[in-house]
Design a protein around this motif. Structure first.
Motif, short mmCIF file in Angstrom:
data_model
loop_
_atom_site.label_atom_id
_atom_site.label_comp_id
_atom_site.label_asym_id
_atom_site.label_seq_id
_atom_site.Cartn_x
_atom_site.Cartn_y
_atom_site.Cartn_z
N ALA A 121 23.85 9.73 34.50
CA ALA A 121 23.30 10.89 35.32
C ALA A 121 23.91 12.23 34.72
CB ALA A 121 24.13 10.73 36.80
N CYS A 122 24.73 12.32 33.85
CA CYS A 122 25.10 13.70 33.09
C CYS A 122 23.88 13.52 32.03
CB CYS A 122 26.50 13.51 32.32
SG CYS A 122 27.90 13.46 33.71
N GLY A 123 23.82 12.67 31.17
CA GLY A 123 22.82 12.65 30.06
C GLY A 123 21.48 13.13 30.48
N PHE A 124 21.30 12.79 31.82
CA PHE A 124 19.70 13.12 32.09
C PHE A 124 19.49 14.19 33.08
CE2 PHE A 124 19.12 8.46 30.69
CZ PHE A 124 18.24 8.57 29.64
N ALA A 125 20.69 15.11 33.37
CA ALA A 125 20.58 16.00 34.23
C ALA A 125 19.65 17.02 33.84
CB ALA A 125 22.08 16.64 34.05
N PRO A 126 18.67 17.45 34.80
CA PRO A 126 17.48 18.39 34.48
C PRO A 126 18.15 19.78 34.64
CG PRO A 126 17.46 17.56 36.61
CD PRO A 126 18.57 16.72 36.06
N THR A 127 19.23 20.14 35.35
CA THR A 127 19.61 21.37 35.84
C THR A 127 21.07 21.74 35.39
OG1 THR A 127 20.00 21.04 37.85
CG2 THR A 127 17.86 21.96 36.99
N ALA A 128 21.64 22.73 35.29
CA ALA A 128 23.16 22.93 35.12
C ALA A 128 23.82 22.36 36.47
CB ALA A 128 23.43 24.49 34.92
N TRP A 129 23.42 22.72 37.58
CA TRP A 129 24.25 22.31 38.82
C TRP A 129 24.14 20.78 38.85
CZ3 TRP A 129 28.12 24.71 40.68
CH2 TRP A 129 28.11 26.08 40.62
N THR A 130 22.79 20.04 38.40
CA THR A 130 22.79 18.91 38.53
C THR A 130 24.10 18.22 37.66
OG1 THR A 130 20.57 19.05 39.17
CG2 THR A 130 21.47 16.59 38.47
N LEU A 131 24.16 18.66 36.41
CA LEU A 131 25.26 18.51 35.53
C LEU A 131 26.56 18.32 36.16
CD1 LEU A 131 25.84 17.25 32.66
CD2 LEU A 131 25.94 19.71 32.03
N VAL A 132 26.67 19.50 36.95
CA VAL A 132 28.06 19.80 37.54
C VAL A 132 28.41 18.83 38.47
CG1 VAL A 132 29.66 21.13 39.08
CG2 VAL A 132 28.18 22.31 37.19
N ALA A 133 27.48 18.30 39.35
CA ALA A 133 27.43 17.28 40.29
C ALA A 133 27.72 15.91 39.59
CB ALA A 133 26.36 17.26 41.06
N ALA A 134 27.05 15.72 38.50
CA ALA A 134 27.17 14.39 37.91
C ALA A 134 28.61 14.22 37.20
CB ALA A 134 26.10 14.27 36.73
N ARG A 135 29.08 15.31 36.82
CA ARG A 135 30.31 15.47 36.03
C ARG A 135 31.53 15.18 37.21
NH1 ARG A 135 32.75 15.14 31.28
NH2 ARG A 135 33.92 17.11 31.45
N VAL A 136 31.42 15.68 38.56
CA VAL A 136 32.10 15.37 39.53
C VAL A 136 32.26 13.93 39.62
CG1 VAL A 136 32.82 15.81 41.93
CG2 VAL A 136 32.06 17.67 40.43
N ALA A 137 30.85 13.17 39.89
CA ALA A 137 30.89 11.89 40.24
C ALA A 137 31.60 10.96 39.08
CB ALA A 137 29.62 11.41 40.44
N GLN A 138 31.47 11.63 37.65
CA GLN A 138 32.06 10.99 36.59
C GLN A 138 33.57 10.98 36.80
OE1 GLN A 138 31.42 12.52 32.82
NE2 GLN A 138 31.05 10.91 31.85
N GLY A 139 34.03 11.85 37.04
CA GLY A 139 35.43 12.18 37.18
C GLY A 139 36.14 11.20 38.41
N ALA A 140 35.34 10.93 39.38
CA ALA A 140 35.87 9.97 40.61
C ALA A 140 35.68 8.81 39.90
CB ALA A 140 34.86 10.34 41.67
N ALA A 141 34.84 8.31 39.14
CA ALA A 141 34.62 6.97 38.56
C ALA A 141 35.90 6.64 37.56
CB ALA A 141 33.28 6.82 37.70
N SER A 142 36.14 7.93 36.63
CA SER A 142 37.10 7.85 35.88
C SER A 142 38.57 7.57 36.45
CB SER A 142 37.32 9.21 35.11
OG SER A 142 36.38 9.29 34.16
N ALA A 143 38.71 8.14 37.77
CA ALA A 143 39.90 7.98 38.44
C ALA A 143 40.07 6.57 39.01
CB ALA A 143 40.01 8.92 39.62
#
Length: 493
Positions: A121-143
Motif C-alpha cells: 500500500a505504501c509502495g503504490f500510494a498515489p498521494t502524500a496523504w495516502t502514503l501517510v495513512a499506509a505508513r500508520v497501518a504499516q506501523g500497526a502491523a510492525s507492532a
C-alpha cells in the motif's frame, strides 16, 4: 512457563472397580519441555524482526525524492516518518500481550502478512496523504510482528542459548537500522523499472513472503499457560501518553507550533501519570495490567530500560540528522548518503560478534567501554564536519563512522540481552513488548528532538554548525548511558 498449549488428554493409570480404603490424589503429570528454537527458526524470527526496524530508517534517505514526486511539503514528510513511528510505539505492548494470548507463531505469521500488505500500500500510494495513512497501518502491523520475535526467543530458548540469541537480536536491531538507510540509498538510486522511492517499500513483500514460508516450518508455537486479559484502560492511557508526547514533537515545528501542539504536550505527563496509577491499581487488585509494575521492579529490566532511553534517543536522532545533513547540506545523492554509513554498519557487526565473549569476561563494563568508544567517535565526527565542511567525501567520514559503529555494537546487543535476562518466561510477551516500546518510543523521540534542534538551527546558523550542535547533544545522551551503565547488573546471564 511459555510452551505449546498441551492437549487436555491425560493418560491415567488403570483404575480397578474395588474401592480403596483411602485415595491419594494422582501425582501431577510433568510439564512438557518448552519447544526448542532451531538455528533456522532463530534466523527466521530475526529476519521478521529486522523488517520493522529497517522500515523505520529506510525512508530517511528517500524523503527528498518523495517530496518531489508527491509534492508533500515538510509537514506531510514528517508525518510519513512520525505516523509509522507513533503507531508502532503505541501498539507494541498490546502486540506482545496478544501473542501471549493467541500464540506467538500465529501472531508472527499474521504480522508478516499484514506488514507485506501495508508495504505494498505504501509502495503504490498515489498521494502524500495516502502514503501517510499506509505508513500508520504499516506501523500497526510492525507492532504485531516485532514482539513475537523477542518473546519466541525468550520462551523457546534457555541458558547460554538464550543469551546468545538475545545478543543476535540486539545485533540485528542495530545492523538493520543502519542497513535501512544504506539499502534505501541503493534502491532510490537504482530506480528499478522507474519505481524510484517506491522500491523501498515494495522490496518488503518478497522478503516477508520468504520469512512467512520459513516460519511455517521452523518457528515453534508458544503462548502463555495463563494468558492475561487485555488491559483496555492501560492500553488506552499508554496510547494517549505516547501520542500526546510524540505527535506534537514530530509535527509541531513543521506546523509552526500551533496551539494544539502545546496543549498535547501539557496533557502528556498527566496521561503518563494516569497510566502508572491504573497499572499499580490493576496489579494490587489482582487484575492484568498491560505493564505490571512488578516487572519494572526487576533490577535488570529497570536498569536496562533506563539506559535504552538515552541510547536509542541519540541513535534515532543521529540517523535522521545525518541523512538530512548529507543530502541537503553536503548535496550527497541518496546512494552516497547511504554509502557513508557502510563503515558504521560493518564496525557494528564486528563488535556484535565480539560482544558475547566480552560480556562473559567483563560483564557490564562492556557497555561502559562501548559507550566511551562511541563518544570518541562522535567527537571525531563533529570535528570532521566542523573543520572540513563543505569539502567532505564519503571516505573522509569513514574513520569516525567506524568508531561510532564499533562502540554502538558493544552496547546495543548487550543491553537488550540484559533487559530480558531476568524476565520470567510466563511474561515473555509483556517483557518483550515493554522493551520494544521503550526502544521505539526513544527512537521516535530522538528524531523529534534532535531533528527539531537541527532543522531549527540550520535556518539560523547553517547546516554545519547545526549538525555539530546536534552531535554534541547526542554526546550528552551518550554521557547518560555511561552513567547508567554503572547501575546495570554486574554479571550478564
Amino acid at each position: 512457563m511459555n510452551q505449546t498449549l498441551p492437549s487436555r488428554a491425560q493418560v491415567l493409570p488403570r483404575v480397578t472397580r474395588i474401592a480403596a480404603p483411602s485415595r491419594s490424589p494422582l501425582p501431577p503429570s510433568p510439564s512438557p519441555a518448552a519447544p526448542a528454537l532451531s538455528a533456522l527458526g532463530l534466523l527466521t524470527v530475526l529476519l521478521g524482526a529486522a523488517l520493522p526496524m529497517v522500515d523505520f530508517f529506510i525512508v530517511n534517505v528517500a524523503l527528498p525524492t518523495i517530496d518531489r514526486d508527491l509534492d508533500a511539503g515538510p509537514a506531510v514528510l514528517e508525518m510519513v516518518v512520525a505516523g509509522y513511528g507513533v503507531a508502532y510505539a503505541v501498539l507494541l505492548v498490546l502486540g506482545g500481550r496478544l501473542g501471549d494470548m493467541f500464540g506467538r507463531r500465529n501472531l508472527f505469521l499474521w504480522g508478516l502478512g499484514l506488514f507485506a500488505a501495508t508495504s505494498l500500500a505504501c509502495g503504490f500510494a498515489p498521494t502524500a496523504w495516502t502514503l501517510v495513512a499506509a505508513r500508520v497501518a504499516q506501523g500497526a502491523a510492525s507492532a504485531l510482528l516485532l514482539p513475537q520475535a523477542l518473546a519466541t526467543i525468550q520462551a523457546a530458548t534457555s541458558g547460554s542459548s538464550r543469551g546468545k540469541a538475545l545478543s543476535y537480536y540486539g545485533a540485528t536491531a542495530g545492523i538493520a537500522s543502519v542497513v535501512g538507510q544504506v539499502l534505501g540509498g541503493v534502491l532510490v538510486s537504482a530506480d528499478i523499472a522507474g519505481s524510484g522511492w517506491r522500491a523501498i517499500f515494495l522490496v518488503n513483500a518478497p522478503v516477508a513472503a520468504v520469512a512467512f514460508a520459513l516460519a511455517l516450518r521452523s518457528v515453534p508455537e508458544t503462548r502463555s499457560a495463563n494468558p492475561a486479559r487485555v488491559d483496555r484502560a492501560g492500553t488506552a492511557l499508554l496510547a494517549l501518553a505516547l501520542i500526546t508526547l510524540l505527535l506534537p514533537l514530530t509535527e509541531g515545528r513543521a506546523a509552526g507550533w500551533p496551539l494544539w501542539s502545546w496543549a498535547l504536550l501539557v496533557l502528556s505527563p498527566f496521561a503518563a501519570a494516569a497510566f502508572v496509577a491504573v497499572e499499580r491499581h490493576g496489579e494490587r487488585t489482582g487484575g492484568d495490567p498491560l505493564l505490571p509494575p512488578s516487572l519494572v521492579r526487576v533490577h535488570s529490566v529497570r536498569s536496562g530500560l533506563l539506559l535504552i532511553v538515552p541510547l536509542c534517543l541519540g541513535f534515532g536522532g543521529f540517523m535522521f540528522v545525518l541523512a538530512v545533513a548529507m543530502q541537503d547540506g553536503l548535496h550527497f545523492g541518496a546512494l552516497a548518503a547511504g554509502a557513508a554509513l557502510a563503515p558504521l554498519c560493518a564496525a557494528f557487526f564486528a563488535a556484535s560478534l565480539l560482544g558475547p565473549r566480552m560480556v562473559a569476561r567483563h560483564g557490564r563494563r562492556t557497555v561502559t567501554a562501548g559507550s566511551l568508544i562511541q563518544a570518541a567517535g562522535l567527537v571525531a565526527l563533529a570535528a570532521t564536519f566542523f573543520l572540513g565542511w563543505p569539502h567532505i567525501g564519503v571516505l573522509v567520514l569513514a574513520p569516525a563512522m567506524a568508531v561510532i559503529g564499533f562502540g554502538q555494537g558493544l552496547v546495543l546487543p548487550v543491553v537488550f540481552r540484559i533487559v530480558l535476562s531476568e524476565v520470567p518466561a510466563a511474561q515473555a510477551g509483556v517483557g518483550s513488548g515493554a522493551m520494544a516500546t521503550t526502544q521505539q518510543s526513544s527512537l521516535a523521540l530522538g528524531v523529534a528532538t534532535l531533528g527539531t534542534l537541527f532543522l531549527t538551527l540550520s535556518t539560523s546558523v547553517g547546516f554545519r554548525d547545526a549538525l555539530v550542535w546536534a552531535l554534541l547533544a547526542q554526546l550528552a545522551a551518550v554521557a547518560a548511558t555511561v552513567a547508567l551503565s554503572t547501575r546495570l547488573p554486574r554479571a550478564v546471564v
